[in-house]
Design an enzyme around this catalytic site. Structure first.
Site, PDB file in Angstrom:
ATOM      1  N   GLN A  67      -3.268  -1.158   5.532  1.00  0.00           N
ATOM      2  CA  GLN A  67      -2.505  -1.307   4.274  1.00  0.00           C
ATOM      3  C   GLN A  67      -1.570  -0.108   4.098  1.00  0.00           C
ATOM      4  OE1 GLN A  67      -2.023  -3.554   1.901  1.00  0.00           O
ATOM      5  NE2 GLN A  67      -3.430  -5.103   2.654  1.00  0.00           N
ATOM      6  N   SER A  68      -0.951   0.349   5.178  1.00  0.00           N
ATOM      7  CA  SER A  68      -0.175   1.584   5.135  1.00  0.00           C
ATOM      8  C   SER A  68       1.093   1.482   4.287  1.00  0.00           C
ATOM      9  CB  SER A  68       0.192   1.980   6.569  1.00  0.00           C
ATOM     10  OG  SER A  68       1.173   2.989   6.569  1.00  0.00           O
TER      11      SER A  68
END
Ligand SMILES: *Cc1c(COP(=O)(O)O)cnc(C)c1O
Length: 347
Positions: A75-76
């Site tokens: 989920q960068s």
């Protein structure tokens, strides 16, 4: 400290606001809490990587790259913002995604993962946790080179000395605003992850002779590891800026709010996210700013700051990741608020 010799693309439309959080400060009974809204910035949904990318993308363009490659967690925010900058510059972007928590990569997940696809990522390579990300990105660059494309590799979090300049610039911006608003800040609290934010701020305050202590709240590493990382990166940033080294013992890293590990929820994070939403209408995120705010609240409870101090919290963004964690919050409300079921009653 003069940043003008460095090439820079502009993704910010001006200074991000500093707001006084009156309701939160009153609730705590002091100190006075202020927030630097780096969650409100150019590129999709804002966040701290935008400032680093101003310098990194300028370098990529100067080197004639047509593709940027970077890496991050599933989920960068950094991957989302790098991709977004590449779109703006008419470049391609390939992401190497590390499954730091086994089984956590879901190609149809919401949050930033959804935005990777919406923003038109040119490729995603998923690798297991613990992979050498530098090697994995070089592998992708080699494949792309064979296809006739020239890549520029941006390290995880955009955290090298060049990227950290974004936060050296932010330190100068904070000092200007502090002067304009006639408010001296006695301390700054921020999340400390890959380190470019924390190190850039340290270098920037140092380069301006501003003695404002920075409390880095770790989101991943034990304090000893993080302190070493921040010392090294700050040194490299100071070298790039032609500044003398920072004084010893300037780096403060606090690992009491990491919990079981990177991106894994803690009770104090959920409480901090919930509190800021309900007292100030500000959205934090579960991975970084929620834990950093839990750290600030913890330091206030431990009376680290005098009651009349002005404490600046750096909001580094990340709210898209919230939508990947909604069941956690529903569960928290079910457990803590009898009013919740009532509020949600359908007539
Ligand atoms: C990356 C990130 C951080 C941490 O910044 P670093 O420079 O990597 O230490 C903090 N907050 C958010 C929302 C982030 O995406």
């Amino acid at each position: 400290m003069d940043l003008s010799p460095f090439q820079r693309r502009r993704y910010l439309s001006g200074k991000t606001p500093i707001e006084h959080l009156f309701r939160l400060s009153a609730l705590l009974g002091g100190p006075q809490i202020y927030v630097k809204r780096d969650d409100i910035m150019g590129l999709s949904a804002g966040g701290n990587k935008t400032r680093k990318l101003e310098f990194l993308m300028a370098d990529a363009i100067a080197q004639g790259a047509d593709t940027v490659i970077t890496c991050g967690a599933v989920q960068s925010n950094h991957c989302r913002l790098t991709l977004s900058a590449a779109v703006k510059e008419g470049m391609r972007c390939h992401l190497v995604v590390e499954e730091r928590v086994k089984g956590s990569y879901d190609p149809h997940a919401s949050g930033n993962n959804f935005l990777f696809h919406l923003l038109g990522v040119s490729g995603i390579t998923v690798v297991p946790g613990g992979t050498d990300m530098k090697v994995a990105m070089e592998d992708v660059a080699r494949d792309l080179r064979h296809q006739g494309s020239k890549s520029y590799i941006i390290p995880g979090g955009g955290s090298n000395a060049l990227g950290s300049l974004g936060y050296a610039a932010c330190a100068q911006e904070i000092l200007e605003q502090s002067f304009d608003q006639n408010t001296h800040f006695d301390a700054l609290v921020c999340a400390s992850g890959s380190g470019g934010t924390h190190s850039g701020l340290l270098a920037g305050f140092h380069g301006n002779h501003a003695d404002i202590p920075i409390y880095g709240i770790d989101v991943k590493n034990p304090a000893s590891t993080q302190t070493e990382l921040i010392n090294k990166l700050t040194q490299e940033t100071c070298d790039l800026l032609d500044l003398p080294p920072i004084p010893a013992d300037t780096v403060r890293c606090n690992d009491e709010y990491v919990g079981p590990g990177y991106s894994l929820p803690t009770e104090s994070m959920v409480e901090a996210v919930d509190l800021l939403a309900k007292t100030e209408g500000i959205l934090l995120d579960p991975v970084y700013t929620g834990k950093a705010m839990a750290g600030l609240l913890g330091l206030v409870r431990q009376s680290v700051f005098p009651k009349n101090a002005n404490v600046l919290f750096l909001h580094t963004g990340g709210s898209p990741a919230l939508y990947a964690y909604t069941p956690l919050f529903y569960e928290h409300w079910r457990e803590t608020e009898t009013a919740y079921e009532h509020r949600a009653q359908v007539m």
